[in-house]
Design an enzyme around this catalytic site. Structure first.
Site, short mmCIF file in Angstrom:
data_model
loop_
_atom_site.label_atom_id
_atom_site.label_comp_id
_atom_site.label_asym_id
_atom_site.label_seq_id
_atom_site.Cartn_x
_atom_site.Cartn_y
_atom_site.Cartn_z
N LYS A 1 19.97 104.08 -50.96
CA LYS A 1 20.70 103.17 -49.84
C LYS A 1 20.14 103.23 -48.34
O LYS A 1 20.03 101.95 -47.98
CB LYS A 1 22.36 103.67 -49.78
CG LYS A 1 23.14 102.68 -49.02
CD LYS A 1 24.64 103.43 -48.90
CE LYS A 1 24.84 103.96 -47.49
NZ LYS A 1 26.12 104.41 -47.06
N ASP B 1 27.05 100.27 -51.04
CA ASP B 1 27.79 101.21 -50.22
C ASP B 1 29.32 101.23 -50.82
O ASP B 1 29.32 100.22 -51.84
CB ASP B 1 27.82 101.04 -48.84
CG ASP B 1 28.57 99.64 -48.38
OD1 ASP B 1 28.74 98.67 -49.25
OD2 ASP B 1 28.79 99.55 -47.10
#
Ligand code: SF4
Length: 292
Positions: free
Chosen positions: A190, A209
């Protein structure tokens, strides 16, 4: 990232805490633009002097109109557009001045909010302006500065560890490949995707996310609940050139409309395409499998 807007209180001096560095960055950019030093009165530093009030600042700018036909004339004399791409680009650039700052802010954002991270980072980067400054710290020294973002012990180790590796192995520059970024302590896909997509403009993956997870599942773009598998599903169906923009847009949608609880479906432009089981308003059939 943010789950609510918390207005900051003005200090007694009338100046926002932590606002100095951002203001400095904006001023620096304004001054470095062609001819700004001599023409842009409003952009001059006001340290030690009372700031111009709005009326005086406006009068100063109007008084100093550049000659017609110049680039500045096109920018300033034409109608002021707060959403002008150039203006937005400067605002974004002022938020993070380097790939390193973006990397640190992304590490700090885990289990925190943008509002909190944005309160911490200006002070942090004022205190430690370079990656070398972070590399010279012991993690314990960093803990008080990032305490309020949560998980401060792990985050301190990650940030200092990443800084040391960036300095030792990459000459002080944040690396630009997924493999190299993943070799930094505390950096998972991420964070690597955020840095690659947002700073280096490389579509190497899709940021997954909490918002991207929730909305992708509601829209039945994936049935997975593991971030890596969700990313793989999305990478199959979203054109590569849109990967970074897609995650930004979905995150924005998740913050504003498609909330975790009580999504604002009546205001949503995707309403007719969405069959989510927890919609608050619907004109289409609901699919029980479309769970957040
Ligand atoms: S219709 Fe509702 S649940 Fe579906 S994407 Fe829009 S806000 Fe989210």
């Amino acid at each position: 990232m943010p789950r609510g807007n918390v207005p900051r209180q003005p200090s007694r001096s009338g100046r926002q805490e932590g606002a100095r560095r951002v203001k400095g960055a904006l001023l620096k950019r304004a001054q470095s633009s062609k001819g700004a030093k001599s023409r842009n009165v409003a952009a001059r530093p006001t340290a030690g002097r009372a700031p111009l009030n709005a009326a005086k600042a406006k009068a100063a700018v109007l008084k100093k109109k550049p000659a017609s036909g110049t680039k500045d004339a096109a920018l300033r004399v034409s109608t002021y557009d707060p959403l002008a791409p150039d203006r937005v680009r400067h605002i974004i650039a002022a938020t993070h001045r380097s790939a390193w700052e973006l990397l640190v802010a992304t590490i700090l954002s885990a289990q925190s909010t943008d509002v909190r991270v944005n309160m911490v980072t200006p002070v942090l980067f004022e205190k430690y302006p370079t990656v070398q400054d972070f590399a010279a710290l012991e993690p314990e020294q960093l803990q008080p500065d990032i305490y309020s973002t949560g998980f401060f012990r792990n985050k301190s180790k990650s940030v200092v560890g990443a800084a040391r590796k960036v300095v030792a192995d990459f000459g002080g520059n944040v690396p630009q490949t997924m493999e190299q970024l993943l070799s930094l302590p505390g950096v998972a896909r991420k964070t690597a995707n955020v840095v690659l997509g947002t700073w280096f403009k490389k579509n190497e993956g899709i940021v997954v996310d909490t918002h991207v997870t929730r909305i992708s599942r509601r829209l039945e773009l994936t049935k997975q609940d593991d971030a890596r598998k969700i990313e793989e599903d999305l990478m199959q169906i979203i054109p590569r050139g849109r990967w970074t923009d897609f995650s930004h847009e979905v995150i924005w949608h998740g913050r504003k409309l498609c909330l975790a609880r009580g999504p604002k479906c009546a205001d949503c432009s995707l309403e007719k395409l969405c069959h989510a089981a927890d919609k608050t308003w619907s004109t289409v059939e609901i699919h029980e499998g479309a769970q957040p």
